[in-house]
Design a protein around this motif. Sequence first.
Motif, PDB file in Angstrom:
ATOM      1  N   UNK A   6       0.831  -1.200   0.000  1.00  0.00           N
ATOM      2  CA  UNK A   6       0.000   0.000   0.000  1.00  0.00           C
ATOM      3  C   UNK A   6       0.866   1.251   0.000  1.00  0.00           C
ATOM      4  N   UNK A   7       1.936   1.234   0.766  1.00  0.00           N
ATOM      5  CA  UNK A   7       2.871   2.358   0.799  1.00  0.00           C
ATOM      6  C   UNK A   7       3.819   2.321  -0.393  1.00  0.00           C
ATOM      7  N   UNK A   8       4.329   1.139  -0.700  1.00  0.00           N
ATOM      8  CA  UNK A   8       5.344   0.995  -1.737  1.00  0.00           C
ATOM      9  C   UNK A   8       4.942   1.579  -3.071  1.00  0.00           C
ATOM     10  N   UNK A   9       3.736   1.300  -3.498  1.00  0.00           N
ATOM     11  CA  UNK A   9       3.290   1.788  -4.802  1.00  0.00           C
ATOM     12  C   UNK A   9       3.239   3.311  -4.840  1.00  0.00           C
ATOM     13  N   UNK A  10       3.023   3.937  -3.687  1.00  0.00           N
ATOM     14  CA  UNK A  10       2.966   5.396  -3.624  1.00  0.00           C
ATOM     15  C   UNK A  10       4.317   6.017  -3.266  1.00  0.00           C
ATOM     16  N   UNK A  11       5.314   5.171  -3.096  1.00  0.00           N
ATOM     17  CA  UNK A  11       6.679   5.646  -2.848  1.00  0.00           C
ATOM     18  C   UNK A  11       7.566   5.392  -4.072  1.00  0.00           C
ATOM     19  N   UNK A  12       6.939   5.015  -5.178  1.00  0.00           N
ATOM     20  CA  UNK A  12       7.680   4.815  -6.413  1.00  0.00           C
ATOM     21  C   UNK A  12       8.275   3.443  -6.615  1.00  0.00           C
ATOM     22  N   UNK A  13       7.936   2.487  -5.760  1.00  0.00           N
ATOM     23  CA  UNK A  13       8.438   1.123  -5.927  1.00  0.00           C
ATOM     24  C   UNK A  13       7.526   0.405  -6.930  1.00  0.00           C
ATOM     25  N   UNK A  14       8.097  -0.238  -7.948  1.00  0.00           N
ATOM     26  CA  UNK A  14       7.260  -1.019  -8.865  1.00  0.00           C
ATOM     27  C   UNK A  14       6.584  -2.169  -8.110  1.00  0.00           C
ATOM     28  N   UNK A  15       5.262  -2.279  -8.268  1.00  0.00           N
ATOM     29  CA  UNK A  15       4.491  -3.310  -7.575  1.00  0.00           C
ATOM     30  C   UNK A  15       3.643  -4.064  -8.587  1.00  0.00           C
ATOM     31  N   UNK A  16       3.774  -5.382  -8.571  1.00  0.00           N
ATOM     32  CA  UNK A  16       2.942  -6.258  -9.400  1.00  0.00           C
ATOM     33  C   UNK A  16       2.219  -7.229  -8.479  1.00  0.00           C
ATOM     34  N   UNK A  17       1.080  -7.712  -8.939  1.00  0.00           N
ATOM     35  CA  UNK A  17       0.300  -8.664  -8.154  1.00  0.00           C
ATOM     36  C   UNK A  17      -0.299  -9.707  -9.085  1.00  0.00           C
ATOM     37  N   UNK A  18      -0.137 -10.982  -8.717  1.00  0.00           N
ATOM     38  CA  UNK A  18      -0.748 -12.063  -9.472  1.00  0.00           C
ATOM     39  C   UNK A  18      -1.707 -12.816  -8.551  1.00  0.00           C
ATOM     40  N   UNK A  19      -2.994 -12.831  -8.920  1.00  0.00           N
ATOM     41  CA  UNK A  19      -3.990 -13.464  -8.062  1.00  0.00           C
ATOM     42  C   UNK A  19      -3.971 -14.988  -8.159  1.00  0.00           C
ATOM     43  N   UNK A  20      -4.613 -15.591  -7.182  1.00  0.00           N
ATOM     44  CA  UNK A  20      -4.937 -17.020  -7.234  1.00  0.00           C
ATOM     45  C   UNK A  20      -6.206 -17.200  -6.432  1.00  0.00           C
ATOM     46  N   UNK A  21      -7.319 -17.248  -7.139  1.00  0.00           N
ATOM     47  CA  UNK A  21      -8.604 -17.566  -6.509  1.00  0.00           C
ATOM     48  C   UNK A  21      -9.531 -18.095  -7.580  1.00  0.00           C
ATOM     49  N   UNK A  22     -10.635 -18.679  -7.138  1.00  0.00           N
ATOM     50  CA  UNK A  22     -11.520 -19.328  -8.100  1.00  0.00           C
ATOM     51  C   UNK A  22     -12.540 -18.353  -8.695  1.00  0.00           C
ATOM     52  N   UNK A  23     -13.211 -18.824  -9.742  1.00  0.00           N
ATOM     53  CA  UNK A  23     -14.155 -17.984 -10.477  1.00  0.00           C
ATOM     54  C   UNK A  23     -15.333 -17.542  -9.628  1.00  0.00           C
ATOM     55  N   UNK A  24     -15.755 -18.370  -8.690  1.00  0.00           N
ATOM     56  CA  UNK A  24     -16.866 -17.974  -7.822  1.00  0.00           C
ATOM     57  C   UNK A  24     -16.438 -16.812  -6.931  1.00  0.00           C
ATOM     58  N   UNK A  25     -15.224 -16.865  -6.396  1.00  0.00           N
ATOM     59  CA  UNK A  25     -14.724 -15.750  -5.596  1.00  0.00           C
ATOM     60  C   UNK A  25     -14.558 -14.507  -6.466  1.00  0.00           C
ATOM     61  N   UNK A  26     -14.061 -14.701  -7.678  1.00  0.00           N
ATOM     62  CA  UNK A  26     -13.837 -13.593  -8.593  1.00  0.00           C
ATOM     63  C   UNK A  26     -15.111 -12.910  -9.055  1.00  0.00           C
ATOM     64  N   UNK A  27     -16.252 -13.592  -8.917  1.00  0.00           N
ATOM     65  CA  UNK A  27     -17.536 -13.026  -9.337  1.00  0.00           C
ATOM     66  C   UNK A  27     -18.071 -11.994  -8.346  1.00  0.00           C
TER      67      UNK A  27
END
Length: 181
Positions: free
Chosen positions: A105-126
């Motif tokens: 949350x802080x890193x992205x606003x301090x100029x640190x490159x931030x990537x995120x890869x999810x892992x959850x099922x389609x029902x959760x994603x809905x």
Amino acid sequence: MTRVLYLISCAAGPTQYVEKGVEQAQKRGWDVCLVLTPSAAEWWAPRMSELEDLTGHPVRSRYKLPGEADALPKAAAMLVAPLSCTSLNKWGAGIADTLALGLVSEGVHMGVPVAAMPYFNQAQGAQPAVARSIRDLRAQGVRFLDGEDGYASHPPKQGNPAGFPWNRALDAVATMAATHQ
């Protein structure tokens, strides 16, 4: 000088195999610091020393106490993988109640490159909050890796945590870090 990657993992299936992500990142030249959500840390509690030996750093899962020195070097990039549905929605809503979410949350606003890869099922994603959270994180500059660029949600009870595509996540981080220099 070695680049430091904070690999931040949530309590989602692939975290059982987080050492694969660490090893792949190390082969790419990253000095990996592992941060786990408190629930993910519970999964690894009996074997935490294995992860600390692998990374050469303490594995963090809780905020430090006032007056304690930082235990980890400064991050050149951060990768949240796997990102659980719960942590996605908390992060998207600005809730930083864990060290894992507070760092990004802080890193992205301090100029640190931030990537995120999810892992959850389609029902959760809905859940409608998911699309809002993804949109809000992307608007802040987080590279959210889903679909062909990352991980496409699986049908309920049909995930393959051992087959999590760490390489795609690390490719994205490498690209972000290269353009950030």
